[in-house]
Design a protein around this motif. Structure first.
Motif, PDB file in Angstrom:
ATOM      1  N   MET A   1       0.833  -1.203   0.000  1.00 29.27           N
ATOM      2  CA  MET A   1       0.000   0.000   0.000  1.00 29.27           C
ATOM      3  C   MET A   1       0.867   1.252   0.000  1.00 29.27           C
ATOM      4  SD  MET A   1      -3.239  -0.764  -0.115  1.00 29.27           S
ATOM      5  CE  MET A   1      -4.055   0.654   0.600  1.00 29.27           C
ATOM      6  N   ALA A   2       1.942   1.267   0.793  1.00 29.01           N
ATOM      7  CA  ALA A   2       2.809   2.444   0.866  1.00 29.01           C
ATOM      8  C   ALA A   2       3.491   2.698  -0.471  1.00 29.01           C
ATOM      9  CB  ALA A   2       3.843   2.250   1.972  1.00 29.01           C
ATOM     10  N   VAL A   3       3.984   1.638  -1.115  1.00 32.35           N
ATOM     11  CA  VAL A   3       4.666   1.807  -2.394  1.00 32.35           C
ATOM     12  C   VAL A   3       3.671   2.227  -3.480  1.00 32.35           C
ATOM     13  CG1 VAL A   3       5.994   0.619  -4.177  1.00 32.35           C
ATOM     14  CG2 VAL A   3       6.503   0.213  -1.768  1.00 32.35           C
ATOM     15  N   ALA A   4       2.447   1.689  -3.424  1.00 33.51           N
ATOM     16  CA  ALA A   4       1.435   2.080  -4.409  1.00 33.51           C
ATOM     17  C   ALA A   4       1.088   3.559  -4.294  1.00 33.51           C
ATOM     18  CB  ALA A   4       0.191   1.212  -4.241  1.00 33.51           C
ATOM     19  N   VAL A   5       0.959   4.057  -3.076  1.00 32.88           N
ATOM     20  CA  VAL A   5       0.672   5.479  -2.879  1.00 32.88           C
ATOM     21  C   VAL A   5       1.851   6.330  -3.331  1.00 32.88           C
ATOM     22  CG1 VAL A   5       0.222   7.247  -1.131  1.00 32.88           C
ATOM     23  CG2 VAL A   5      -0.976   5.045  -1.022  1.00 32.88           C
ATOM     24  N   ALA A   6       3.082   5.880  -3.029  1.00 35.99           N
ATOM     25  CA  ALA A   6       4.276   6.647  -3.389  1.00 35.99           C
ATOM     26  C   ALA A   6       4.511   6.666  -4.888  1.00 35.99           C
ATOM     27  CB  ALA A   6       5.497   6.068  -2.685  1.00 35.99           C
ATOM     28  N   SER A   7       3.916   5.719  -5.637  1.00 36.84           N
ATOM     29  CA  SER A   7       4.114   5.718  -7.086  1.00 36.84           C
ATOM     30  C   SER A   7       3.384   6.874  -7.773  1.00 36.84           C
ATOM     31  CB  SER A   7       3.632   4.391  -7.688  1.00 36.84           C
ATOM     32  OG  SER A   7       2.224   4.247  -7.523  1.00 36.84           O
ATOM     33  N   GLY A   8       2.491   7.574  -7.034  1.00 32.88           N
ATOM     34  CA  GLY A   8       1.824   8.741  -7.595  1.00 32.88           C
ATOM     35  C   GLY A   8       2.769   9.907  -7.789  1.00 32.88           C
ATOM     36  N   PRO A   9       3.439  10.401  -6.737  1.00 32.59           N
ATOM     37  CA  PRO A   9       4.374  11.499  -6.907  1.00 32.59           C
ATOM     38  C   PRO A   9       5.723  11.092  -7.491  1.00 32.59           C
ATOM     39  CG  PRO A   9       4.265  10.871  -4.605  1.00 32.59           C
ATOM     40  CD  PRO A   9       3.217  10.077  -5.316  1.00 32.59           C
ATOM     41  N   SER A  10       5.980   9.797  -7.629  1.00 33.79           N
ATOM     42  CA  SER A  10       7.269   9.339  -8.155  1.00 33.79           C
ATOM     43  C   SER A  10       7.016   8.338  -9.263  1.00 33.79           C
ATOM     44  CB  SER A  10       8.109   8.713  -7.044  1.00 33.79           C
ATOM     45  OG  SER A  10       9.291   8.160  -7.557  1.00 33.79           O
ATOM     46  N   THR A  11       7.182   8.802 -10.505  1.00 32.71           N
ATOM     47  CA  THR A  11       6.998   7.882 -11.630  1.00 32.71           C
ATOM     48  C   THR A  11       8.095   6.825 -11.688  1.00 32.71           C
ATOM     49  OG1 THR A  11       8.192   9.453 -13.037  1.00 32.71           O
ATOM     50  CG2 THR A  11       5.785   9.599 -13.017  1.00 32.71           C
ATOM     51  N   LEU A  12       9.262   7.112 -11.152  1.00 36.58           N
ATOM     52  CA  LEU A  12      10.341   6.128 -11.126  1.00 36.58           C
ATOM     53  C   LEU A  12      10.027   4.982 -10.168  1.00 36.58           C
ATOM     54  CD1 LEU A  12      13.078   5.746 -12.505  1.00 36.58           C
ATOM     55  CD2 LEU A  12      14.153   6.872 -10.541  1.00 36.58           C
ATOM     56  N   ALA A  13       9.075   5.219  -9.238  1.00 35.33           N
ATOM     57  CA  ALA A  13       8.676   4.187  -8.276  1.00 35.33           C
ATOM     58  C   ALA A  13       7.568   3.288  -8.815  1.00 35.33           C
ATOM     59  CB  ALA A  13       8.236   4.832  -6.973  1.00 35.33           C
ATOM     60  N   ILE A  14       7.106   3.533 -10.043  1.00 35.15           N
ATOM     61  CA  ILE A  14       6.034   2.699 -10.594  1.00 35.15           C
ATOM     62  C   ILE A  14       6.487   1.243 -10.713  1.00 35.15           C
ATOM     63  CG2 ILE A  14       4.668   2.274 -12.673  1.00 35.15           C
ATOM     64  CD1 ILE A  14       4.423   5.257 -13.040  1.00 35.15           C
ATOM     65  N   GLY A  15       7.743   1.041 -11.109  1.00 35.61           N
ATOM     66  CA  GLY A  15       8.253  -0.329 -11.193  1.00 35.61           C
ATOM     67  C   GLY A  15       8.220  -1.029  -9.848  1.00 35.61           C
ATOM     68  N   ALA A  16       8.585  -0.307  -8.758  1.00 32.05           N
ATOM     69  CA  ALA A  16       8.522  -0.891  -7.420  1.00 32.05           C
ATOM     70  C   ALA A  16       7.086  -1.210  -7.034  1.00 32.05           C
ATOM     71  CB  ALA A  16       9.155   0.065  -6.413  1.00 32.05           C
ATOM     72  N   ALA A  17       6.142  -0.323  -7.419  1.00 26.44           N
ATOM     73  CA  ALA A  17       4.741  -0.568  -7.105  1.00 26.44           C
ATOM     74  C   ALA A  17       4.213  -1.802  -7.826  1.00 26.44           C
ATOM     75  CB  ALA A  17       3.907   0.661  -7.468  1.00 26.44           C
ATOM     76  N   LEU A  18       4.576  -1.963  -9.095  1.00 29.01           N
ATOM     77  CA  LEU A  18       4.125  -3.140  -9.844  1.00 29.01           C
ATOM     78  C   LEU A  18       4.729  -4.424  -9.282  1.00 29.01           C
ATOM     79  CD1 LEU A  18       4.257  -1.730 -13.504  1.00 29.01           C
ATOM     80  CD2 LEU A  18       2.242  -2.091 -12.055  1.00 29.01           C
TER      81      LEU A  18
END
Length: 394
Positions: free
Chosen positions: A75-92
């Motif tokens: 949940m934390a990584v999914a929320v953080a993928s909003g302001p950080s497009t580089l974190a989208i891979g971590a969210a997926l």
């Protein structure tokens, strides 16, 4: 079934997953940079080159604890993928990882949070979007979330299948080990029973004859020769019978077994006992011929009774009664009177009556043994005797 079957990951496995997550987020970060106005990254859009990578680094670090706190980290990584497009891979990667648990509600909530957070990019950066493009803006994150969730569910199903196959293999090995142990125990019991049945009777008679020679000094020369000849004959017969039993036990499945004792050989057994010095009386009132199994069990009962009489009541008379009718029961009774002489007794094995009771029980009969009122000992057996001939004629 517990679907949360997650293997422990080694250090190199963790590392390549984190590298793959960073590489997966890099195209999203580049596409966002390309969509910004020229010169924006060095001015109002400086978050893209400063805060975005830092948040992504924090998300990659948080993924190290996704096995211990799967829902919270995802949940934390999914929320953080909003302001950080580089974190989208971590969210997926986190979404794929939590989907291996195959919990639909959990997967749906995380996917919804991820899709909703992806819309924050339009708020942070001055990206111009044409009117009516909202469905298109939701399609890409929804598609990526669906692919990640589908991969996670497939991986989870595969893990459960592998775990189930491993459990079946281990269970089969345990059952095979148990069957082998049981087979070894049964074989040991069979060997012990056969050894006892073959040797105990002969050795007991030999010991009784040797005891008479040791304790009686008033025997004539002919009586001494008779006892010595009986000891020699009994020892020889014991060795021959032992050789036969060992040959059967060592033989392969195709080797025939030697003839087994039956009801017809009881007079021969009694005659051997008389030759060895026992005072045996046999009374037989049997109408018909029982099956080989019943006759063999009856023979073993009498053999055990004579063996115990030779051990514990040397010189005492022994009365044997065998009576029965087809369609009823076969009754066997061995009664030895109190001992009349004192000799050195061989050490008791303690397994003769136990093995005999097992034989009688397997034949469907009942065995009893107790002290007689006259001080002797009584061994009785009741064996079922179905009338197969009558059934065949009917």
């Amino acid at each position: 079934m517990n679907t949360d079957v997650a293997p422990r990951l080694g250090g190199w496995q963790q590392a390549w997953r984190l590298v793959a997550a960073a590489a997966l987020g890099f195209p999203f970060w580049l596409s966002t940079a390309a969509a910004l106005p020229r010169g924006c990254a060095a001015d109002t859009c400086s978050w893209l080159v400063t805060g975005d990578p830092l948040v992504a680094l924090g998300c990659l670090t948080a993924l190290l604890w996704r096995r211990r706190f799967p829902l919270a980290v995802t949940m934390a990584v999914a929320v953080a993928s909003g302001p950080s497009t580089l974190a989208i891979g971590a969210a997926l990667l986190a979404l794929c990882s939590i989907s291996t648990r195959r919990r639909p509600v959990e997967i749906g909530v995380v996917a919804l949070v991820y899709v909703a957070a992806s819309q924050l990019t339009l708020v942070l950066y001055p990206i111009k979007t044409p009117p009516g493009s909202l469905p298109l803006q939701l399609a890409l994150p929804t598609l990526s979330a669906g692919i990640a969730a589908a991969m996670g569910v497939a991986v989870g199903a595969r893990r459960v299948e592998v775990w189930s196959l491993r459990e079946r293999a281990e269970s089969a090995e345990r059952e095979q080990s148990a069957r082998e142990a049981q087979a070894r125990a049964l074989e040991r019991n069979r060997i012990a029973r056969e050894m006892h049945d073959v040797l105990a009777h002969r050795i007991s008679l030999v010991a009784m004859q040797a005891g008479v020679l040791d304790h009686r000094d008033n025997l004539t020369a002919e009586e001494n020769r008779t006892l010595i000849r009986g000891i020699a004959d009994g020892s020889r017969q014991a060795l021959e019978e032992l050789r036969d039993v060992l040959g059967v036990l060592r033989a392969g499945p195709g080797r025939p077994e030697p003839p087994q004792p039956s009801l017809d050989r009881i007079p021969e057994l009694v005659a051997d006992a008389r030759t060895s010095g026992l005072d045996v009386t046999l009374t037989t009132t049997v109408s018909g011929k029982p099956s080989d199994g019943v006759g063999r069990t009856c023979y073993r009962v009498i053999q055990e009774g004579l063996t115990n009489a030779a051990k514990h009541a040397p010189g005492a008379p022994v009365h044997i009664t065998v009576e029965g009718t087809a369609g009823d029961e076969l009754h066997v009774r061995v009664h030895n009177f109190p001992p009349t002489t004192t000799t050195t007794q061989p050490p008791p094995s303690g397994f003769g009556l136990l093995g005999l009771a097992e034989r009688v029980t397997l034949a469907g009969g009942k065995l009893s043994h107790h002290r007689a009122p006259d001080g002797g000992y009584v061994l009785t057996a009741h064996l079922p005797w179905p009338d197969h001939d009558h059934e065949t004629r009917s």
